[in-house]
Design an enzyme around this catalytic site. Sequence first.
Site, short mmCIF file in Angstrom:
data_model
loop_
_atom_site.label_atom_id
_atom_site.label_comp_id
_atom_site.label_asym_id
_atom_site.label_seq_id
_atom_site.Cartn_x
_atom_site.Cartn_y
_atom_site.Cartn_z
N GLY A 170 0.80 -1.21 0.00
CA GLY A 170 0.00 0.00 0.00
C GLY A 170 0.83 1.26 0.00
N GLY A 171 0.52 2.16 0.96
CA GLY A 171 1.16 3.47 1.01
C GLY A 171 0.25 4.54 0.45
N TRP A 172 0.68 5.78 0.59
CA TRP A 172 -0.12 6.92 0.13
C TRP A 172 -0.41 6.81 -1.37
CZ3 TRP A 172 -2.73 10.94 2.25
CH2 TRP A 172 -3.10 11.97 1.40
N ASP A 222 2.17 -6.67 5.79
CA ASP A 222 1.72 -5.48 6.50
C ASP A 222 0.77 -4.71 5.58
OD1 ASP A 222 1.75 -3.28 8.44
OD2 ASP A 222 3.07 -2.23 7.02
N GLU A 266 -4.39 3.28 2.86
CA GLU A 266 -4.58 4.71 3.17
C GLU A 266 -5.61 5.30 2.20
OE1 GLU A 266 -0.88 6.88 3.37
OE2 GLU A 266 0.16 5.23 4.35
N TYR A 267 -6.93 5.22 2.62
CA TYR A 267 -7.49 4.91 3.93
C TYR A 267 -8.87 4.31 3.70
CZ TYR A 267 -3.93 8.36 4.82
OH TYR A 267 -2.75 9.04 4.80
N MET A 320 0.87 5.65 13.14
CA MET A 320 1.67 6.69 12.48
C MET A 320 1.56 7.97 13.31
SD MET A 320 0.71 5.88 8.49
CE MET A 320 1.64 7.25 7.82
N ASP A 380 3.60 13.28 11.45
CA ASP A 380 2.78 14.07 10.50
C ASP A 380 1.50 14.57 11.19
OD1 ASP A 380 4.57 13.79 8.47
OD2 ASP A 380 3.48 12.26 7.39
N TRP A 386 9.78 5.47 10.49
CA TRP A 386 9.84 5.75 9.05
C TRP A 386 10.95 6.77 8.85
CZ3 TRP A 386 7.62 4.00 4.62
CH2 TRP A 386 7.89 4.77 3.47
#
Length: 354
Positions: free
Chosen positions: A67-69, A104, A108-109, A193, A196, A336
């Site tokens: 995944g990831g942004w 993992d 998002e999201y 997380m 941020d 991270w």
Amino acid sequence: MKRIIGYVNTADLNHMREEDVRALTVINIAFGLIRDGEVVWDAKDARDGIVSIRKSNPELKIVLSVGGWGADGFSQAARTKEGRERFAASALAIVKEYGLDGIDIDWEYPGTSLAGIASDRSDKENYTLLLAELRKTLDAYREGMLVTTIKDIIVIQFILQAGNIMSIGFEKAYALQTDMKEASRYLDYVQLMTYDLQGGFQKVTGHHAALYHSEGNLFDACVEKAVNGFANAGVPMEKLILGVPFYSRKWDGVKGAGCRNGLGMEAETVGGYGGDYGELKESWIGKRGFIRYWDEQAKVPYLFDGETFISYEDCESLGVKIAYLKEKGMGGIMFWEYKCDPSGELLSFIKKNM
């Protein structure tokens, strides 16, 4: 045992120092993606790096983070039983091919298209069903496989602000998108997380990884509030992993510079990426007119030169957070990301104090 979990970019697997590999409990490889409902990973030359890492630390767990942004495909894959089975089967194929220890999920999201991905009202239920299918599939392959997830904090807060529903309380926000109590049944741990927390959405300076809320910080998002929120949502404390950043957030053109050393002030820019810890050590901390300040309430440092405000993490703030997670009975710490600490100073400190 408290876990020390580090996100490592695929391209950096071949360049990890042996002492760093020995310091870690889990490596999360960033990132696998979803294509046509299946997990894919552009591994290229990663195989040699994995072999070398295994030799340096045979006890280390290596997990592919999917995944990831902006990574699309989760909502579509999770909507049907067939889609979830296909997703899990393709993830298992990669696990087998590269000898990995789990998956993992970095969706998002669920429930929102804020990151430019597809979403659906059924995401809340389907998120749990996807985890359940992944758990069943990996457990059938080998005992002790990891199924984990990472949860963003600031985006939840942003959605609430945008929807003018902040009155429900930050600590109850998690129930809007996922059923974390049910989801945690299938998860080895949940990585928070807790960074941020201020930055890309605000033109107001502040701490992007504050442990506690402080009077000078206009937004109250902090580690403590996130931890309590997920615990109240039903995630066992021992399954919660505290996230820390090895990079900074930077605001330029700070107004009213003489007030509070730049903290909580309007700026001309949002808090964009401000460089990694290695860059700060080399060119920013105590240099070019930048003074390091310590917020005794928030328990984090920041830099200010009269015009530019930089929020970051260092060994002093890490020490307080490690003591905090131990006191709370949390499962460990996650950072991270690996390449942001080229000297190994932060990771070495974490290993020594965990």
